[in-house]
Scaffold this motif. Structure first.
Motif, PDB file in Angstrom:
ATOM      1  N   SER A  84     -20.222  13.331 -18.081  1.00 33.72           N
ATOM      2  CA  SER A  84     -20.596  12.397 -19.145  1.00 33.72           C
ATOM      3  C   SER A  84     -22.114  12.257 -19.274  1.00 33.72           C
ATOM      4  O   SER A  84     -22.582  11.503 -20.118  1.00 33.72           O
ATOM      5  CB  SER A  84     -19.978  11.029 -18.866  1.00 33.72           C
ATOM      6  OG  SER A  84     -20.377  10.570 -17.581  1.00 33.72           O
TER       7      SER A  84
ATOM      8  N   LEU B  70     -29.169  11.006 -19.968  1.00 34.20           N
ATOM      9  CA  LEU B  70     -28.635  10.580 -21.262  1.00 34.20           C
ATOM     10  C   LEU B  70     -27.123  10.739 -21.291  1.00 34.20           C
ATOM     11  O   LEU B  70     -26.565  11.539 -20.538  1.00 34.20           O
ATOM     12  CB  LEU B  70     -29.199  11.467 -22.391  1.00 34.20           C
ATOM     13  CG  LEU B  70     -30.647  11.918 -22.314  1.00 34.20           C
ATOM     14  CD1 LEU B  70     -30.906  13.011 -23.324  1.00 34.20           C
ATOM     15  CD2 LEU B  70     -31.524  10.722 -22.607  1.00 34.20           C
ATOM     16  N   PRO B  71     -26.456  10.057 -22.210  1.00 39.92           N
ATOM     17  CA  PRO B  71     -25.028  10.341 -22.394  1.00 39.92           C
ATOM     18  C   PRO B  71     -24.854  11.747 -22.970  1.00 39.92           C
ATOM     19  O   PRO B  71     -25.614  12.154 -23.847  1.00 39.92           O
ATOM     20  CB  PRO B  71     -24.576   9.292 -23.423  1.00 39.92           C
ATOM     21  CG  PRO B  71     -25.678   8.307 -23.520  1.00 39.92           C
ATOM     22  CD  PRO B  71     -26.937   8.995 -23.099  1.00 39.92           C
TER      23      PRO B  71
ATOM     24  N   LEU C  19     -23.123  14.454 -25.331  1.00 41.73           N
ATOM     25  CA  LEU C  19     -22.550  14.295 -26.666  1.00 41.73           C
ATOM     26  C   LEU C  19     -21.847  15.561 -27.107  1.00 41.73           C
ATOM     27  O   LEU C  19     -22.188  16.654 -26.682  1.00 41.73           O
ATOM     28  CB  LEU C  19     -23.657  13.998 -27.695  1.00 41.73           C
ATOM     29  CG  LEU C  19     -24.472  12.731 -27.467  1.00 41.73           C
ATOM     30  CD1 LEU C  19     -25.614  12.691 -28.463  1.00 41.73           C
ATOM     31  CD2 LEU C  19     -23.596  11.504 -27.639  1.00 41.73           C
TER      32      LEU C  19
END
Lengths: 768, 88
Positions: free
Chosen positions: B54, B81-82, B84
Motif C-alpha cells: 500500500s 506515499l500511498p 495508487l
C-alpha cells in the motif's frame, strides 16, 4: 533526457497517420471478446443477488443441474479460500480474499447484483432458465447505502473482519484513514482576508464503456488454462485469476481481445475465473457475456463521495491555507480512490498550509473500480468551485487566480515530493489566451466557467520487441491493449527511430505468453512507458542494422549511420544501403533482427488540464445546455495529435456526463433502479457541441520523446467548470453532482432567482 | 545523510517530527536507521521483508521502482506515499 523541445526534427511524430487497426474496426472484422467461438463451447450465466445486504444461509442447485443442457453449476465453495491480507496483485495493492468474494459471494451478499453462482449450459437460454431453478435462502440485512450511514456509530457492519488502525479491534466500515499535513492551517485561516468553507456530494457513476464484460475460458486436461477476454491488462487478469483460482500464474495464458472501451473499469476481473472454473468442471470451453444491466449492477463504478473544503486567501488572491475532509464510498470492499482524491485535490496549487483527512468507506454498492483519473474528478469539483468563489471575493479573474497560485517546478506536492518540470501555468494560459475565453458571451441565463485538474500519470512495467522483416518493414509487439490509439503511437515511434514510413510498421498487441510482463493499460501510461520500451527496442533494432551494414562493408559499427531508413558509411566510396536492401541480406549476415527492451519506467511527468465551458440554463426546467467547450491539456509531446485530441474530447465528454446527468439511483432497499442506458443517462452527440482542444506541449524531461500521458486528466475539470458556469448564468452555486434538471431547478427555486443580471454583467466584464 | 519525510499519521512514532535525518545506502538501510531512531516505524512501512504494497516511495521526486534495494544518495529526500492505481 527529452529531445522533444524542438518539434522540427521529427518526421513521423507529431503527424496524424490513419490508425493501423482502423480497417478491421470499421469493417467489423476486429475480433472482440464476445466474437470468440470454439468447438463444443458452452455458455455461462451468473445468478446475482436480489438483495443489497444479506446472509446466504444455503444454496441448492440440484434442480438446475437436472435441467437438460445444463453441464455445471459453481459457487464460492468451488473456489479456494484466499488470504485476508493486502497483496500486490497486478497493478495495485488488493486483498485476494475480497477479490475472490467479489467474484462469487462467500457467506454474505454485499450489493444488489453480487454474483452468487454461475451455470454452464449448451445455450445461453438454457443457462438463464437454470438460474431460475437455483434456490438461495437469504437472511436479509439492512442495507448501508451511504457513507454517512456507514460511518455512524453503531452502523450495520458489512465485513465483520474489517479493522482500521485507529479503531483497534472494533469492527468498522471505515477501511482506511489517510492524512496529509503541512504547515499550520488554523493560524493561516485566522490571518486570511477571505475564508470559504463548503460541502459537496457526488453520486456513484459508471465508466459507461459500450462493450460489456466477456470471457471465454478453456481449461485443458494438462492443467493449463487460456482466457480470452476484454481487458485493459492481460497480465493483471492472469495474476488475479491465478490468485482467485489457486492456479499458478505460469499455467494461465490470457489473450486480450479487441476492447470496446474500458476507462479503468476493465483493470480487474469478474467473469474470467468463472469461465475457467466452469470449463474445468465441464471439460469444454465456456463463454460468458454480461448484459448491460449486469455491467451496471455488478461491475465497478467509481465512488460517490462527500467532501468539505475550506480555503483561505489574502485580499490580493494568494491562497494561504486549505483544509479538506473527504470520504469516498468504496463499494462492498475496501479500495475507493480516496487516496488519489486526497493527493489531487490541491495538486495544481502552491499552498503553504494544508490539512487533508481522507476516508475509505465500505457501503452496499458494487466494489468501485478505476475510472479515468480515479478520485480526481470528485475532488476537483469541490476545490475548483471553492477557488472560483475565492476569486470572486478577491475580485480576480478565475484563471488569473489559478495562474497566480499555480504549481511550478519545485513546488511541493500534497504528499511532499516537489514537482519536476510541469505545465500547469502554460495550460491555464492557453485557455486564457484562447479565442473562446476572449470572446464575449451574451444572452439570458448564460454563463462561462473555468476549472483545472491534475493527474499523476503512471510508469510501471512494459516490454516491447521490434522485428525487422525481410522486405525492410517492421512489426512492433507489445502487451498493452490499445484503448486510445496506442498501436499507432507505438508504430510511429518505431518509424521515427528507423526512418521508415509508419505504414511499414505493423503494431501487434499480444498475449501473456508472447511478451514480457506488461502492466495494465491505465494511468495514462502506455504511450509513456510502453512507448519508452518501444523507443528503446527500436534503437536496439537500429543498432543491429548498423552492425550488419558494418559487417557487409567491413567497417566498425561506429562507422555506420542510420538516417531516414538508409545506412551510410562515414568513409568515402561506399554506396548507401536502405533498410529494405539490407533486410534481404539478413539471413546471410547473421540471421533475423529483433530489437528488444523492457522498462520499469521512471521519469513520469504529471498532466494538467484546464477547461472553459459556456452554458445556458433553462430556468423553468433546470436543464443545462453546453454551448461551447474548450479544453487545454499538457501532453508533454503529442505523438499522434489527433488521438491526443480524441482523449481530451472523450475525457471532457465523460466529465460533462458526470456533471449533468449520470448517477446510480437506488431505492430504499438498495436495489439499483436505472440498469440501462436509457435511465443511466450518458451524453450523446446531441447533447454536446464540438469540443475544442488546445494541446500544450511542455516536454517531460523524464521521457526520451518528452511524453507525459494524456488519457485521463481531461475528465477532471468539467463538473467544476460547469458548476461555475451555472453560477454565472443563474446565480446559484451547485454543490451536488449530478447537476441534473431536478437538482438545479430545486436550487433555482430555493434561490428565488430565475437568472442573475449581475452574473451576466460579470461575464461580459470578464470577457473584456 | 538523507532526509526522510514522515507521513502525517506516523508522526506519533517520531515525536511529531516531520523531517528526519537518516543514513543508509539504500531504502532497506534507511528504514533500519528509522527503526533504530523510532522503534515501531519499520512495521508500518514494511511487511514480510518488503515494502508494504500500500506504500510507494519517492526519492528525490522520482517514484522508486527498486523496492527496498532502491539506492539512496547523500542528501536525498525520501517521501512515503500511498500507492495508487490508474484509470484509463
Amino acid at each position: 533526457m527529452a529531445e522533444a523541445g524542438t518539434n522540427g526534427h521529427f518526421k513521423v511524430i507529431g503527424t496524424r497517420p490513419i490508425r493501423h487497426d482502423g480497417v478491421d474496426k470499421v469493417t467489423g472484422r476486429a475480433k472482440y471478446g464476445a466474437d470468440y467461438s470454439f468447438p463444443g463451447m458452452l455458455y455461462g450465466k451468473v445468478l446475482r443477488s436480489p438483495h443489497a445486504h444479506a446472509i446466504i444461509k444455503s444454496i441448492n442447485f440440484d434442480k438446475a443441474l437436472k435441467l437438460p443442457g445444463v453441464k455445471a453449476v459453481v459457487t464460492s465453495a468451488d473456489l479456494p479460500e484466499a488470504e485476508d491480507k493486502a497483496e500486490q496483485v497486478g497493478e495495485a495493492a488488493m486483498n485476494p480474499r475480497y477479490l475472490s468474494m467479489n467474484i462469487l459471494a462467500r457467506g454474505k451478499v454485499l450489493y444488489d447484483g453480487h454474483a452468487v453462482a454461475a451455470v454452464a449450459a449448451t445455450s445461453p437460454h438454457i443457462a438463464e432458465e437454470a438460474l431460475k431453478l437455483i434456490e438461495v435462502d437469504y437472511e436479509v440485512l439492512p442495507p448501508v447505502m451511504r457513507l454517512e450511514d456507514a460511518m455512524k456509530p453503531g452502523a450495520e457492519i458489512l465485513l465483520p473482519n474489517l479493522r482500521n488502525k485507529e479503531e483497534g479491534d472494533n469492527p468498522t466500515n471505515v477501511a482506511q484513514h489517510l492524512q496529509f499535513k503541512r504547515g499550520d492551517v488554523e493560524a493561516a485561516f485566522k490571518a486570511a482576508d477571505f475564508v470559504v468553507e463548503r460541502e459537496f456530494r457526488t453520486e456513484t457513476v459508471h465508466q459507461g464503456y459500450i462493450e460489456p464484460h466477456n470471457a471465454v475460458g478453456i481449461y485443458n486436461a494438462d492443467g493449463h488454462a487460456t482466457i480470452y477476454c476484454s481487458t485493459q491488462g492481460a497480465f493483471d487478469v492472469r495474476s488475479m485469476s491465478a490468485q482467485v483460482l489457486g492456479i499458478p500464474v505460469g499455467k494461465i495464458k490470457v489473450v486480450p481481445a479487441e476492447i470496446g472501451g474500458g476507462f479503468g473499469g476493465k483493470t480487474t476481473i469478474y467473469l474470467e475465473p468463472l469461465a475457467v472454473l466452469l470449463s474445468k468442471k465441464t471439460g469444454r470451453p465456456v463463454k460468458l457475456v454480461m448484459t448491460r444491466a449486469e455491467v451496471l449492477r455488478a461491475t465497478g463504478p467509481t465512488s460517490g463521495s462527500k467532501i468539505r473544503v475550506k480555503m483561505g486567501a489574502t485580499r490580493d488572491g494568494r491562497i494561504t491555507a486549505a483544509q479538506v475532509w473527504m470520504a469516498y464510498e468504496a463499494g462492498a470492499f475496501p479500495g475507493s480512490p480516496v487516496a488519489a482524491g486526497a493527493m489531487t485535490i490541491l495538486a495544481p496549487y502552491a499552498i503553504e498550509n494544508v490539512l487533508i483527512d481522507a476516508y475509505d468507506v465500505v457501503v452496499n454498492r458494487p466494489k468501485s473500480a478505476a475510472y479515468r483519473a480515479p478520485g480526481a474528478t470528485n475532488a476537483a469539483f469541490a476545490s475548483e468551485t471553492v477557488i472560483d468563489e475565492l476569486a470572486e471575493k478577491c475580485g480576480i479573474d478565475p484563471l488569473d487566480m489559478r495562474i497566480m497560485n499555480g504549481a511550478k517546478e519545485g513546488t511541493p506536492q500534497v504528499a511532499g515530493p516537489p514537482y519536476k518540470r510541469i505545465g500547469f501555468i502554460e495550460t491555464c494560459e492557453a485557455i486564457k489566451n484562447s479565442e473562446h475565453y476572449r470572446s464575449p458571451l451574451t444572452g439570458k441565463n448564460r454563463g462561462r466557467g473555468v476549472a483545472a485538474g491534475f493527474w499523476f500519470n503512471a510508469g510501471m512495467q512494459s516490454a516491447a520487441t521490434v522485428n525487422i522483416h525481410t522486405d525492410g518493414t517492421a512489426s512492433v509487439v507489445t502487451g498493452s491493449p490499445d484503448i486510445g490509439g496506442s498501436r499507432a503511437s507505438c508504430a510511429m515511434i518505431v518509424a521515427e527511430v528507423l526512418g521508415i514510413p509508419v505504414e511499414d510498421v505493423r503494431p501487434v498487441v499480444t498475449d501473456t505468453d508472447s511478451i514480457g510482463h506488461t502492466d495494465v493499460t491505465g494511468g495514462s501510461r502506455v504511450t509513456f512507458a510502453t512507448g519508452m520500451a518501444v523507443y528503446q527496442a527500436a534503437q536496439d533494432a537500429a543498432r543491429q542494422l548498423r552492425e550488419r551494414a558494418a559487417k557487409v562493408w567491413e567497417k566498425t559499427v561506429d562507422d555506420v549511420e542510420l538516417r531516414d531508413g538508409t545506412l551510410y558509411s562515414k568513409g568515402n566510396g561506399v554506396a548507401p544501403m536502405t533498410i529494405r536492401e539490407l533486410a534481404k541480406r539478413l539471413a546471410r549476415t547473421g540471421g533475423p533482427i529483433t530489437g528488444r527492451a523492457t522498462v520499469n519506467a521512471r521519469g513520469v511527468g504529471p498532466g494538467f488540464a484546464a477547461t472553459c465551458i459556456d452554458v445556458e440554463v433553462d430556468p423553468d426546467t433546470g436543464k443545462v445546455q453546453i454551448l461551447r467547450c474548450t479544453v487545454a491539456q499538457d501532453a508533454g509531446k503529442a505523438i499522434h495529435p489527433a488521438y491526443v485530441e480524441g482523449q481530451m474530447q472523450g475525457g471532457t465528454a465523460q466529465g460533462i456526463g458526470w456533471a449533468l446527468n449520470e448517477e446510480y439511483v437506488y431505492d430504499a432497499q438498495g436495489h439499483l433502479r436505472n440498469t440501462g442506458l436509457l435511465d443511466y443517462r450518458m451524453p450523446t452527440c446531441l447533447d454536446l457541441p464540438m469540443i475544442e482542444t488546445i494541446i500544450v506541449e511542455v516536454p517531460n524531461p523524464g521521457h526520451p520523446l518528452g511524453v507525459r500521458g494524456v488519457g485521463e486528466v481531461s475528465i477532471v475539470p468539467p463538473p467544476a467548470a460547469i458548476a461555475n458556469a451555472i453560477y454565472r448564468a443563474v446565480g446559484v452555486r451547485m454543490r451536488e453532482l449530478p447537476m441534473s434538471p431536478p437538482r438545479l431547478l430545486k436550487a433555482i427555486l430555493e434561490s428565488g432567482r430565475a437568472y442573475s443580471p449581475s452574473a451576466q454583467e460579470h461575464q461580459a466584464a470578464a470577457a473584456d | 545523510m538523507a532526509t526522510a519525510v514522515i507521513p502525517s499519521l506516523l508522526r506519533g512514532l517520531t515525536g511529531g517530527k516531520e523531517r528526519v535525518r537518516v543514513s543508509g545506502r539504500n531504502l532497506r538501510e534507511v528504514i533500519e536507521d528509522l527503526e533504530r531512531q523510532f522503534p515501531g516505524i519499520r512495521s508500518q512501512l514494511t511487511e514480510d521483508g518488503e515494502l508494504r504494497s500500500s506504500i510507494a516511495v519517492s526519492i528525490d521526486g522520482e517514484i522508486a521502482t527498486g523496492g527496498l534495494l532502491e539506492p539512496v544518495g547523500q542528501g536525498s529526500e525520501i517521501h512515503f506515499l500511498p500507492a495508487l492505481g490508474g484509470g484509463a
